[in-house]
Motif scaffolding. Structure first.
Motif, PDB file in Angstrom:
ATOM      1  N   ARG A 114       5.026   5.089 -17.962  1.00 51.33           N
ATOM      2  CA  ARG A 114       4.648   6.510 -17.928  1.00 51.33           C
ATOM      3  C   ARG A 114       3.208   6.563 -17.810  1.00 51.33           C
ATOM      4  N   ALA A 115       2.294   6.069 -18.371  1.00 50.14           N
ATOM      5  CA  ALA A 115       0.899   6.323 -18.476  1.00 50.14           C
ATOM      6  C   ALA A 115       0.578   5.754 -16.949  1.00 50.14           C
ATOM      7  N   MET A 116       1.261   4.363 -16.579  1.00 48.66           N
ATOM      8  CA  MET A 116       0.862   3.698 -15.135  1.00 48.66           C
ATOM      9  C   MET A 116       1.143   4.904 -14.028  1.00 48.66           C
ATOM     10  N   VAL A 117       2.185   5.377 -14.359  1.00 46.59           N
ATOM     11  CA  VAL A 117       2.474   6.750 -13.065  1.00 46.59           C
ATOM     12  C   VAL A 117       1.493   7.906 -13.176  1.00 46.59           C
ATOM     13  N   LEU A 118       0.898   8.209 -14.355  1.00 45.31           N
ATOM     14  CA  LEU A 118      -0.124   9.134 -14.394  1.00 45.31           C
ATOM     15  C   LEU A 118      -1.323   8.590 -14.001  1.00 45.31           C
ATOM     16  N   PHE A 119      -1.764   7.501 -14.200  1.00 46.69           N
ATOM     17  CA  PHE A 119      -3.023   7.057 -13.783  1.00 46.69           C
ATOM     18  C   PHE A 119      -3.066   6.804 -12.335  1.00 46.69           C
ATOM     19  N   TRP A 120      -1.934   6.421 -11.873  1.00 49.75           N
ATOM     20  CA  TRP A 120      -1.404   6.191 -10.301  1.00 49.75           C
ATOM     21  C   TRP A 120      -1.824   7.502  -9.658  1.00 49.75           C
ATOM     22  N   LYS A 121      -1.327   8.421 -10.216  1.00 49.68           N
ATOM     23  CA  LYS A 121      -1.194   9.701  -9.622  1.00 49.68           C
ATOM     24  C   LYS A 121      -2.610  10.711  -9.724  1.00 49.68           C
ATOM     25  N   ASN A 122      -3.380  10.298 -11.072  1.00 51.13           N
ATOM     26  CA  ASN A 122      -4.659  11.004 -11.165  1.00 51.13           C
ATOM     27  C   ASN A 122      -5.693  10.230 -10.979  1.00 51.13           C
ATOM     28  N   SER A 168      -1.378  -0.724 -17.900  1.00 57.77           N
ATOM     29  CA  SER A 168      -0.871   0.001 -16.898  1.00 57.77           C
ATOM     30  C   SER A 168      -1.231  -0.746 -15.463  1.00 57.77           C
ATOM     31  N   LEU A 169      -2.407  -1.172 -15.472  1.00 61.84           N
ATOM     32  CA  LEU A 169      -2.519  -2.152 -13.976  1.00 61.84           C
ATOM     33  C   LEU A 169      -1.835  -3.526 -14.126  1.00 61.84           C
ATOM     34  N   LYS A 170      -1.715  -4.067 -15.365  1.00 62.55           N
ATOM     35  CA  LYS A 170      -0.948  -5.316 -15.341  1.00 62.55           C
ATOM     36  C   LYS A 170       0.612  -4.764 -14.901  1.00 62.55           C
ATOM     37  N   LEU A 171       0.924  -3.853 -15.400  1.00 66.21           N
ATOM     38  CA  LEU A 171       2.375  -3.634 -15.007  1.00 66.21           C
ATOM     39  C   LEU A 171       2.510  -3.387 -13.560  1.00 66.21           C
ATOM     40  N   TYR A 172       1.331  -2.530 -13.218  1.00 66.17           N
ATOM     41  CA  TYR A 172       1.333  -2.470 -11.721  1.00 66.17           C
ATOM     42  C   TYR A 172       1.616  -3.587 -10.961  1.00 66.17           C
ATOM     43  N   LYS A 173       0.739  -4.535 -11.337  1.00 70.48           N
ATOM     44  CA  LYS A 173       0.600  -5.533 -10.834  1.00 70.48           C
ATOM     45  C   LYS A 173       1.853  -6.675 -10.800  1.00 70.48           C
ATOM     46  N   SER A 174       2.484  -6.366 -11.967  1.00 66.39           N
ATOM     47  CA  SER A 174       4.063  -7.315 -12.013  1.00 66.39           C
ATOM     48  C   SER A 174       4.924  -6.466 -11.145  1.00 66.39           C
ATOM     49  N   LYS A 175       4.904  -5.080 -10.987  1.00 67.26           N
ATOM     50  CA  LYS A 175       5.902  -4.681 -10.044  1.00 67.26           C
ATOM     51  C   LYS A 175       5.509  -4.919  -8.498  1.00 67.26           C
ATOM     52  N   LEU A 176       4.407  -5.025  -8.381  1.00 70.04           N
ATOM     53  CA  LEU A 176       3.937  -5.308  -6.689  1.00 70.04           C
ATOM     54  C   LEU A 176       4.279  -6.745  -6.727  1.00 70.04           C
ATOM     55  N   SER A 207       3.861   1.617  -1.964  1.00 69.35           N
ATOM     56  CA  SER A 207       2.999   2.709  -2.275  1.00 69.35           C
ATOM     57  C   SER A 207       3.363   4.131  -2.156  1.00 69.35           C
ATOM     58  N   ASN A 208       4.502   4.108  -1.678  1.00 66.68           N
ATOM     59  CA  ASN A 208       5.200   5.430  -1.451  1.00 66.68           C
ATOM     60  C   ASN A 208       6.574   5.870  -2.050  1.00 66.68           C
ATOM     61  N   GLN A 209       6.737   4.867  -3.034  1.00 65.26           N
ATOM     62  CA  GLN A 209       8.012   4.943  -3.879  1.00 65.26           C
ATOM     63  C   GLN A 209       8.633   6.473  -4.035  1.00 65.26           C
ATOM     64  N   ASP A 210       9.660   6.606  -3.926  1.00 64.45           N
ATOM     65  CA  ASP A 210      10.206   8.215  -3.970  1.00 64.45           C
ATOM     66  C   ASP A 210       9.472   9.362  -3.472  1.00 64.45           C
ATOM     67  N   ASN A 211       8.760   8.909  -2.301  1.00 60.73           N
ATOM     68  CA  ASN A 211       7.912   9.938  -1.500  1.00 60.73           C
ATOM     69  C   ASN A 211       6.867  10.579  -2.285  1.00 60.73           C
ATOM     70  N   ASN A 212       6.381   9.858  -3.284  1.00 59.43           N
ATOM     71  CA  ASN A 212       5.250  10.525  -4.164  1.00 59.43           C
ATOM     72  C   ASN A 212       3.999  10.160  -3.707  1.00 59.43           C
ATOM     73  N   CYS A 217      -2.057   2.820  -3.347  1.00 54.31           N
ATOM     74  CA  CYS A 217      -1.973   1.655  -4.170  1.00 54.31           C
ATOM     75  C   CYS A 217      -3.231   2.001  -5.487  1.00 54.31           C
ATOM     76  N   LEU A 218      -2.291   1.770  -6.719  1.00 53.55           N
ATOM     77  CA  LEU A 218      -3.490   1.864  -7.912  1.00 53.55           C
ATOM     78  C   LEU A 218      -4.449   0.994  -7.804  1.00 53.55           C
ATOM     79  N   MET A 219      -4.495  -0.023  -7.431  1.00 52.25           N
ATOM     80  CA  MET A 219      -5.561  -1.038  -7.377  1.00 52.25           C
ATOM     81  C   MET A 219      -6.717  -0.602  -6.595  1.00 52.25           C
TER      82      MET A 219
END
Length: 187
Positions: free
Chosen positions: A15-23, A58-66, A94-99, A103-105
């Motif tokens: 949840r934190a990753m998504v918020l950082f990714w968005k904002n 959050s970055l580590k999680l993002y990296k693992s998903k990527l 980078s456009n999952q679910d049309n969001n 790229c967070l990085m």
């Protein structure tokens, strides 16, 4: 005796990753994180130490998903076609679910510029070096090119993937597809 956590750490990091990714990092407050994660600020600090450490997780999680996207690229051996397929997979990621989060990085590098934190920079740098290696492997696959041209093409692709990471925040799918097609027409 420490209190038992009443939440799943992996879920709150997601949840934190998504918020950082968005904002972005700077625009995401502890209050926003607390609300999004469903835990209080004390629990955030107790589990992660501070906002920066949570961001690193959050970055580590993002990296693992990527990494799931990268794995397919690593296993491919179709030269430039493999790189092009990676670009399309990266754009979709980078456009999952049309969001339209990009790229967070890349977003993080844009946000911090040269003032990037050493630990955050290391996570991003490791990813960048991995990409460079994969680009090199695939560029060398089909053709014999001199090292100067090879390095120029790698640099071009690194900048192109960064541009794609930013464009994913604001452009529609047609523009993204045109960008990818023109990148490979010019390579």
């Amino acid at each position: 005796m420490p209190r038992e956590k009443q939440y799943n750490e992996a879920e709150v990091i997601e949840r934190a990753m998504v918020l950082f990714w968005k904002n972005g990092y700077k625009s995401t407050s502890l209050r926003m994180l607390s609300k999004e994660m469903g835990i209080n600020q004390f629990s955030i600090n107790a589990s992660f130490g501070n906002k920066k450490n949570l961001f690193l997780e959050s970055l580590k999680l993002y990296k693992s998903k990527l990494q799931q996207v990268l794995k397919k690229f690593e296993d491919s051996s179709n030269g430039k076609d493999s790189i092009k397929n990676f670009f399309y997979a990266f754009a979709a990621f980078s456009n999952q679910d049309n969001n339209k989060r990009g790229c967070l990085m890349v977003n993080t590098m844009s946000e911090f510029g040269l003032e990037i934190d050493e630990q955050v920079g290391a996570v991003i740098s490791n990813y960048g070096e991995k990409l460079r290696g994969l680009f090199k492997k695939n560029l060398e696959f089909n053709t014999a090119i001199d090292s100067v041209t090879l390095n120029k093409q790698i640099n071009f692709l690194v900048l192109a993937i960064g541009g794609l990471g930013l464009a994913g925040k604001i452009q529609n799918n047609t523009v993204i597809e045109d960008y990818i097609e023109m990148t490979f027409k010019n390579l």
